[in-house]
Design an enzyme around this catalytic site. Structure first.
Site, PDB file in Angstrom:
ATOM      1  N   GLY A  92       0.833  -1.198   0.000  1.00 19.32           N
ATOM      2  CA  GLY A  92       0.000   0.000   0.000  1.00 19.32           C
ATOM      3  C   GLY A  92       0.868   1.249   0.000  1.00 19.32           C
ATOM      4  O   GLY A  92       1.997   1.231   0.499  1.00 19.32           O
ATOM      5  N   GLY A 141       0.873  -5.135   1.137  1.00 19.62           N
ATOM      6  CA  GLY A 141      -0.431  -5.143   0.485  1.00 19.62           C
ATOM      7  C   GLY A 141      -0.466  -5.942  -0.797  1.00 19.62           C
ATOM      8  O   GLY A 141      -1.524  -6.436  -1.192  1.00 19.62           O
ATOM      9  N   ASP A 172      -0.391  -7.078   7.984  1.00 18.30           N
ATOM     10  CA  ASP A 172      -1.857  -7.026   7.990  1.00 18.30           C
ATOM     11  C   ASP A 172      -2.385  -7.620   6.676  1.00 18.30           C
ATOM     12  O   ASP A 172      -1.874  -8.617   6.223  1.00 18.30           O
ATOM     13  CB  ASP A 172      -2.346  -5.594   8.232  1.00 18.30           C
ATOM     14  CG  ASP A 172      -1.954  -4.621   7.135  1.00 18.30           C
ATOM     15  OD1 ASP A 172      -0.917  -4.843   6.478  1.00 18.30           O
ATOM     16  OD2 ASP A 172      -2.682  -3.628   6.916  1.00 18.30           O
TER      17      ASP A 172
END
Length: 406
Positions: A92, A141, A172
């Site tokens: 990201g 990401g 994440d």
């Protein structure tokens, strides 16, 4: 006052300007995600090569829109996802998030993750086959965009990493789900060690990739995949199996050292992991162990502790539960009340590039269990804050994380 500006269509006030800006954003998202239609196959290409295809909100929204539309379109049988240039996707785009946080608008940064995690969940529960071609850099990401899909193609150019603990963040995008399902405690190693880089052969061996295809064969592979006339994944699998190779792991591969990784990274705490690694070094001096020990000591103490707990909890949760929990964690990271390491890490690595972050807390022992606990709680004191709400889904393909072919 009403601002005016001159454009080819004449003078426009605020409403006209907003319409133009909306159109510009739409055009940007279309140019950053290229679409090819080939019979019953759709090929999506991430197209920000100068930024290593880092994901911005416009790209994520566009991808989410396309994947949902293709799922409902009976004429679409297969979706192929790849990246332009030397990266599939390097993660990201963190700088806009840091800007929002510094300006006191952490909820805007959290909004970015709402859409990103929603996309991750759609990919993990997608009812049609999706092939990600990972011919280059895959980080953060970018892993969430590919590893949740059914088929992941690595090549000799693939470099995989989860660099979050060097940035004051944590793995994440559902990483606590897929890292926790790697053999032994290899997921803890990949998630905690910023310098851990996996090549295509290692990705195949540990199960992050489902196939390995030399980059010189990718054009021919795409041509054959575009002949698929069924959404039955076995048809795609048959084609991929015809192209796949099983390269040998390099002598210095981390996956060859899985016994050492399991001995050390199975420990209950980060401090115990570090002590176990140091004991290994005293018994038999080893540059590899010294390197990963050094990487642990340089990473954010708060990031290391919440990352380890996240992966451990992920072993017992479904992908949706992992994403909901990770959203809570990310909101606390962005809010910065427990630690401001994310802003500091991005400053040191991405902005000033002095590579000398001043972590707070500075030491592992100063990051108490009670502080770690807070990252896993709802953000109750924030007015209007809600847990992540995922789209209702009917599908979950059990092969989201394939059993590694050793």
């Amino acid at each position: 006052m009403i601002l005016l500006y001159v454009c080819p269509g004449g003078l426009k006030g605020k409403e006209g300007r907003e319409e133009e800006e909306t159109r510009a954003v739409k055009m940007a998202s279309h140019s950053q995600v290229l679409v090819e239609e080939k019979s019953s196959v759709r090929i999506l290409t991430l197209n920000r090569p100068n930024q290593l295809n880092a994901l911005c909100l416009d790209m994520i929204s566009r991808l989410l829109q396309l994947f949902l539309a293709y799922e409902e379109d009976p004429s679409v049988k297969l979706v192929i996802l790849k990246g332009q240039g030397r990266a599939f996707c390097a993660g990201g785009d963190a700088l806009p998030l840091v800007r929002d946080i510094v300006q006191g608008k952490w909820r805007l940064a959290a909004n970015f993750l709402t859409y990103q995690y929603m996309l991750n969940y759609v990919l993990a529960t997608y009812s049609k086959p999706q092939v990600s071609i990972l011919n280059g850099i895959v980080m953060g990401g970018g892993a969430g965009l590919s590893i949740h899909g059914r088929f992941r193609i690595a090549t000799e150019n693939t470099v995989f990493a989860m660099p979050e603990t060097a940035l004051g963040l944590f793995p994440d995008v559902g990483a606590s789900y897929f890292l926790s399902r790697l053999p032994g405690f290899f997921g803890e190693y990949v998630g905690l060690i910023t310098g851990a880089r996996l090549d295509g052969a290692e990705m195949l061996a540990c199960g992050l990739a489902t196939h390995f295809v030399p980059s010189t064969r990718l054009t021919a592979l795409e041509e054959d995949l575009c002949k698929v006339g069924s959404s039955d994944p076995s048809f795609v699998s048959t084609i991929l199996d015809a192209y796949t190779q099983h390269p040998h792991l390099k002598q210095k591969s981390a996956f060859v050292r899985l016994d050492v990784i399991d001995r050390c990274f199975s420990r209950r705490t980060v401090e115990e992991i570090l002590s176990a690694l140091e004991r290994e070094t005293t018994q038999e001096p080893n540059d590899w162990i010294s390197t990963i020990t050094g990487a642990l000591k340089k990473a954010s103490p708060s990031s290391l502790k919440i990352s380890l707990r996240s992966i451990r909890e992920g072993r017992l949760q479904g992908v949706g539960e992992c994403l909901i929990r990770e959203y809570r964690m990310a909101c606390h990271v962005f809010k910065g009340e427990i630690s401001k390491d994310f802003v500091e890490g991005c400053r040191a690595i991405l902005i000033d590039k002095d590579r000398n972050p001043k972590w707070e807390p500075r030491r592992l022992e100063d990051m108490k269990d009670s502080m770690v606990d807070k990252y896993f709680e709802r953000v109750e004191e924030e007015e209007g804050w809600e847990d992540l709400k995922l789209l209702p889904r009917n599908n979950f393909h059990a092969s989201a994380m394939a059993t590694p072919k050793l």
